[in-house]
Design a protein around this motif. Structure first.
Motif: not given
Length: 370
Positions: A242-250, A252-257, A270-272
């Motif tokens: 829960r404490e390590q979300p993954s952020i894609a280059p664009d 978008t947030i995902y819960s895991m890589s 990351v915008f909303s």
């Protein structure tokens, strides 16, 4: 909160078992900074893992992120820590001096003598000879860097040689993972070979420990930890997820890589910010025990019981790959037997390492690192 920033999906290697879809997209400073803003909310500290693709292809962005975080710390007191996972090809003294200065933890993806089987350049040229020149430089500045290897059906017979190589090079921390992809081609014969290799490594581990060599070797140490933590093992892993979300280059947030670029598994951007409804739904599904695991004697210690989610178009569901199940059932008794031998001998290093919560700090102090 901690963040995994997939700062690019570009890579200079074409590893057979890479789970990250490659492309030509890199993260902008705007996206990186907004991701950091989200992670800071309600927290006093933030850990940042630079990931890819190959993150050193976007070295300037790493510098920019660290400079931004330094500014934030001066203005707010918020603390940051840093990690990076790299294939090592682009490591040089400039970056290692920088990373040493900010105490960045480094994980080096390296298969040692099996390197040129699965970890080739995109043009199929070999990488092992280059990496051998990078390892001494890395360990000069980061003696606690982690050697990250992956076992594949084509390299499983070299597991012991990989472990030996990494130890001989000077790595104190080694992570040896298995490529569980359903397309990897694992067979019963491959697992029989892996079992023999693990037993060889267990003998090496026993000797290292008796010789008072401070070596951390996952999966053995992780499996021993699962015994010591009991029911708390999965609770801690759930918090980490829960404490390590993954952020894609664009952005978008995902819960895991592992779910990067699988849009059904997106939990915001990351915008909303986070989509809390989907995030909670996702977490609830991830905590459902698969039917095949409910009566398993190892379910409290399994690393994968809650880690695989599928999506059928309407609902998320929890599942486990047969290769993961076979691996856990084979690995656990080997690790337990090893632990029992060392505990029975009252091996001081083993007991200190696994029963002293301050071991890592004391060990670094003993080594003159702090």
């Amino acid at each position: 909160m901690n963040l995994t920033l997939h700062i690019t999906n570009k890579c200079n290697l074409a590893c057979d078992y890479c789970f990250v879809p490659h492309g030509e997209i890199s993260m902008t400073k705007e996206i990186a900074f907004k991701a950091i803003d989200i992670a800071m909310q309600g927290n006093k500290s933030t850990g940042i893992l630079f990931y890819g693709g190959e993150p050193l292809l976007e070295r300037q962005l790493i510098y920019d992120v660290v400079a931004h975080c330094d500014k934030v710390t001066k203005e707010t007191g918020h603390k940051f820590s840093y990690k990076i996972t790299t294939n090592g090809v682009l490591l040089d003294e400039e970056f290692l001096l920088f990373s040493n200065k900010i105490n960045m933890a480094i994980g080096l993806s390296c298969d040692g003598p099996a390197q040129d089987v699965c970890r080739l350049f995109s043009n199929k040229n070999k990488t092992f000879d280059i990496l051998k020149t990078k390892i001494p430089l890395l360990l000069k500045y980061h003696p606690y860097a982690v050697g990250l290897s992956v076992l594949h059906p084509t390299t499983v017979h070299q597991a012991t040689d990989i472990a030996k190589f990494l130890i001989e090079q000077g790595f104190k921390y080694i992570s040896m993972n298995v490529n569980y992809s359903p397309n990897a081609g694992w067979t019963k014969k491959h697992f029989e070979v892996l079992e023999k290799e693990y037993k060889k490594i267990a003998k090496m581990y026993e000797k290292w420990t008796n010789d008072e060599q401070k070596i951390y070797f996952a999966p053995f140490d992780a499996k021993i930890l699962s015994h010591l933590k009991g029911e708390k093992y999965h609770a801690d892993r759930a918090v980490m997820n829960r404490e390590q979300p993954s952020i894609a280059p664009d952005g978008t947030i995902y819960s895991m890589s592992k779910y990067i670029d699988q849009r059904d598994f997106a939990i915001g951007d990351v915008f909303s910010g986070f989509d809390e409804i989907k995030r909670k739904h996702f977490e609830k599904a991830a905590n459902i025990i698969p039917d095949s695991c409910k009566n398993c004697a190892l379910n409290l210690r399994c690393n994968y019981m809650y880690s695989n989610l599928g999506f059928d178009g309407n609902n998320f569901y929890s599942d486990i790959f047969p290769t993961q199940c076979a691996h856990e059932q084979m690995l656990t008794p080997i690790a337990d037997s090893l632990a029992q031998k060392l505990y029975k001998k009252r091996n001081a290093l083993f007991i200190h390492k696994h029963y002293n919560d301050f071991y890592s700090v004391i060990s670094k102090a003993e080594d003159g690192e702090i």
